[in-house]
Design a protein around this motif. Structure first.
Motif, PDB file in Angstrom:
ATOM      1  N   UNK A 172      45.651  33.047  42.279  1.00  0.00           N
ATOM      2  CA  UNK A 172      46.815  33.943  42.187  1.00  0.00           C
ATOM      3  C   UNK A 172      47.963  33.381  41.338  1.00  0.00           C
ATOM      4  N   UNK A 173      48.271  32.089  41.481  1.00  0.00           N
ATOM      5  CA  UNK A 173      49.352  31.506  40.677  1.00  0.00           C
ATOM      6  C   UNK A 173      49.066  31.622  39.189  1.00  0.00           C
ATOM      7  N   UNK A 174      47.850  31.250  38.790  1.00  0.00           N
ATOM      8  CA  UNK A 174      47.484  31.268  37.376  1.00  0.00           C
ATOM      9  C   UNK A 174      47.442  32.688  36.829  1.00  0.00           C
ATOM     10  N   UNK A 175      46.810  33.587  37.568  1.00  0.00           N
ATOM     11  CA  UNK A 175      46.678  34.967  37.078  1.00  0.00           C
ATOM     12  C   UNK A 175      48.032  35.656  36.947  1.00  0.00           C
ATOM     13  N   UNK A 176      48.893  35.467  37.934  1.00  0.00           N
ATOM     14  CA  UNK A 176      50.216  36.089  37.861  1.00  0.00           C
ATOM     15  C   UNK A 176      51.087  35.423  36.800  1.00  0.00           C
ATOM     16  N   UNK A 177      50.915  34.128  36.578  1.00  0.00           N
ATOM     17  CA  UNK A 177      51.640  33.449  35.501  1.00  0.00           C
ATOM     18  C   UNK A 177      51.257  34.036  34.153  1.00  0.00           C
ATOM     19  N   UNK A 178      49.958  34.236  33.942  1.00  0.00           N
ATOM     20  CA  UNK A 178      49.505  34.822  32.687  1.00  0.00           C
ATOM     21  C   UNK A 178      50.003  36.253  32.540  1.00  0.00           C
ATOM     22  N   UNK A 179      49.970  37.018  33.620  1.00  0.00           N
ATOM     23  CA  UNK A 179      50.442  38.406  33.570  1.00  0.00           C
ATOM     24  C   UNK A 179      51.923  38.464  33.235  1.00  0.00           C
ATOM     25  N   UNK A 184      45.969  39.611  52.351  1.00  0.00           N
ATOM     26  CA  UNK A 184      46.678  40.892  52.255  1.00  0.00           C
ATOM     27  C   UNK A 184      47.824  40.823  51.249  1.00  0.00           C
ATOM     28  N   UNK A 185      48.507  39.683  51.181  1.00  0.00           N
ATOM     29  CA  UNK A 185      49.581  39.546  50.200  1.00  0.00           C
ATOM     30  C   UNK A 185      49.016  39.555  48.777  1.00  0.00           C
ATOM     31  N   UNK A 186      47.895  38.887  48.565  1.00  0.00           N
ATOM     32  CA  UNK A 186      47.261  38.877  47.243  1.00  0.00           C
ATOM     33  C   UNK A 186      46.815  40.284  46.858  1.00  0.00           C
ATOM     34  N   UNK A 187      46.298  41.055  47.827  1.00  0.00           N
ATOM     35  CA  UNK A 187      45.934  42.451  47.545  1.00  0.00           C
ATOM     36  C   UNK A 187      47.171  43.277  47.178  1.00  0.00           C
ATOM     37  N   UNK A 188      48.291  43.020  47.848  1.00  0.00           N
ATOM     38  CA  UNK A 188      49.542  43.684  47.494  1.00  0.00           C
ATOM     39  C   UNK A 188      49.940  43.337  46.054  1.00  0.00           C
ATOM     40  N   UNK A 189      49.795  42.053  45.681  1.00  0.00           N
ATOM     41  CA  UNK A 189      50.109  41.650  44.313  1.00  0.00           C
ATOM     42  C   UNK A 189      49.168  42.318  43.309  1.00  0.00           C
ATOM     43  N   UNK A 207      44.331  45.168  30.695  1.00  0.00           N
ATOM     44  CA  UNK A 207      44.646  43.790  31.087  1.00  0.00           C
ATOM     45  C   UNK A 207      45.063  43.752  32.552  1.00  0.00           C
ATOM     46  N   UNK A 208      45.944  44.685  32.952  1.00  0.00           N
ATOM     47  CA  UNK A 208      46.391  44.729  34.343  1.00  0.00           C
ATOM     48  C   UNK A 208      45.236  45.026  35.289  1.00  0.00           C
ATOM     49  N   UNK A 209      44.322  45.887  34.855  1.00  0.00           N
ATOM     50  CA  UNK A 209      43.157  46.200  35.676  1.00  0.00           C
ATOM     51  C   UNK A 209      42.296  44.960  35.897  1.00  0.00           C
ATOM     52  N   UNK A 210      42.043  44.210  34.827  1.00  0.00           N
ATOM     53  CA  UNK A 210      41.235  42.991  34.946  1.00  0.00           C
ATOM     54  C   UNK A 210      41.937  41.976  35.840  1.00  0.00           C
ATOM     55  N   UNK A 211      43.247  41.771  35.630  1.00  0.00           N
ATOM     56  CA  UNK A 211      43.992  40.820  36.454  1.00  0.00           C
ATOM     57  C   UNK A 211      44.011  41.256  37.913  1.00  0.00           C
ATOM     58  N   UNK A 212      44.188  42.562  38.147  1.00  0.00           N
ATOM     59  CA  UNK A 212      44.194  43.067  39.523  1.00  0.00           C
ATOM     60  C   UNK A 212      42.834  42.859  40.179  1.00  0.00           C
ATOM     61  N   UNK A 213      41.754  43.102  39.428  1.00  0.00           N
ATOM     62  CA  UNK A 213      40.411  42.888  39.983  1.00  0.00           C
ATOM     63  C   UNK A 213      40.163  41.408  40.286  1.00  0.00           C
ATOM     64  N   UNK A 214      40.686  40.529  39.438  1.00  0.00           N
ATOM     65  CA  UNK A 214      40.543  39.104  39.715  1.00  0.00           C
ATOM     66  C   UNK A 214      41.343  38.701  40.956  1.00  0.00           C
ATOM     67  N   UNK A 215      42.509  39.317  41.142  1.00  0.00           N
ATOM     68  CA  UNK A 215      43.279  39.053  42.351  1.00  0.00           C
ATOM     69  C   UNK A 215      42.544  39.572  43.588  1.00  0.00           C
ATOM     70  N   UNK A 216      41.949  40.756  43.465  1.00  0.00           N
ATOM     71  CA  UNK A 216      41.161  41.298  44.578  1.00  0.00           C
ATOM     72  C   UNK A 216      40.003  40.355  44.887  1.00  0.00           C
ATOM     73  N   UNK A 217      39.363  39.855  43.849  1.00  0.00           N
ATOM     74  CA  UNK A 217      38.280  38.887  44.059  1.00  0.00           C
ATOM     75  C   UNK A 217      38.797  37.650  44.798  1.00  0.00           C
ATOM     76  N   UNK A 218      39.989  37.149  44.390  1.00  0.00           N
ATOM     77  CA  UNK A 218      40.563  35.982  45.067  1.00  0.00           C
ATOM     78  C   UNK A 218      40.784  36.260  46.547  1.00  0.00           C
ATOM     79  N   UNK A 219      41.295  37.452  46.861  1.00  0.00           N
ATOM     80  CA  UNK A 219      41.554  37.814  48.252  1.00  0.00           C
ATOM     81  C   UNK A 219      40.248  37.912  49.031  1.00  0.00           C
ATOM     82  N   UNK A 220      39.240  38.566  48.448  1.00  0.00           N
ATOM     83  CA  UNK A 220      37.959  38.717  49.139  1.00  0.00           C
ATOM     84  C   UNK A 220      37.255  37.369  49.310  1.00  0.00           C
ATOM     85  N   UNK A 221      37.392  36.497  48.318  1.00  0.00           N
ATOM     86  CA  UNK A 221      36.786  35.168  48.422  1.00  0.00           C
ATOM     87  C   UNK A 221      37.423  34.372  49.550  1.00  0.00           C
TER      88      UNK A 221
END
Length: 197
Positions: free
Chosen positions: A20-27, A79-84, A177-191
């Motif tokens: 989450x830190x890296x993905x949101x930093x890039x976004x 849940x917070x990562x999913x919100x992000x 780009x936002x879709x890919x980043x959001x999907x990666x965040x969802x993956x982080x939350x599910x993982x």
């Protein structure tokens, strides 16, 4: 320290891996540019510094007195990562931000560290495995907290720079780009949830 190579490897991989830190930093780098989005990285620095100090002084206590702490933080963090992820997918490209938005970016980076099980587990693991067996003085623990926060800042700033360098591409394809980043965040939350089961 008996295993300095293991310690260095662990903090580099844990700090640079795309969470989450890296993905949101890039976004943020792509959305706001380098100068403004570095506020998010400073928020990460402050948050990591505080969390690492908490982990340093209470890691043994948390694991022995509150064994359910880890699973609770996993769910809160997920849940917070999913919100992000939701915030990322609905955000639009903007060239200018207000002071309030900039302050929000700083506090978002700081708050993320308190609810991210990755940060908490990272702190507990690094202290329990590498630091506490060899160092117990408050000065040493504070120094390690500062080092870990600095490493987190450096590596998340690298992700921000990447986002800023490719800002024109990220703005042109904002939705994708936002879709890919959001999907990666969802993956982080599910993982996180999957590892806790």
């Amino acid at each position: 320290m008996t295993n300095i190579l293991g310690f260095i490897s662990y903090i580099i991989v844990a700090s640079f891996s795309p969470g989450p830190n890296a993905l949101l930093s890039m976004a943020h780098g792509g959305k706001y540019g380098l100068r403004k989005s570095l506020l998010f990285n400073w928020g990460i620095f402050v948050g990591v510094l505080i969390v690492m100090n908490i982990c340093a002084f209470f890691s043994r206590l948390l694991l022995t007195v509150f064994p359910g702490f880890q699973s609770v933080m996993v769910w809160i963090g997920a849940f917070y990562i999913l919100f992000l992820a939701w915030q990322t997918i609905k955000s639009k490209a903007e060239s200018e931000t207000t002071t309030d938005e900039e302050e929000h970016i700083f506090f978002q980076g700081m708050l993320l560290q308190f609810v991210s099980p990755n940060t908490l587990l990272y702190g507990i693991t690094v202290y329990a495995s590498f630091i506490l067996p060899n160092y117990e003085t408050p000065t040493a623990l504070l120094s390690f907290s500062l080092l870990l926060a600095l490493v987190a800042f450096i590596f998340t700033a690298c992700w921000t720079i990447f986002g800023a360098l490719f800002q024109h591409i990220l703005r042109k394809y904002t939705y994708w780009v936002n879709l890919v980043l959001a999907l990666l965040l969802v993956y982080s939350a599910l993982a996180l949830i999957w590892r806790s089961l």
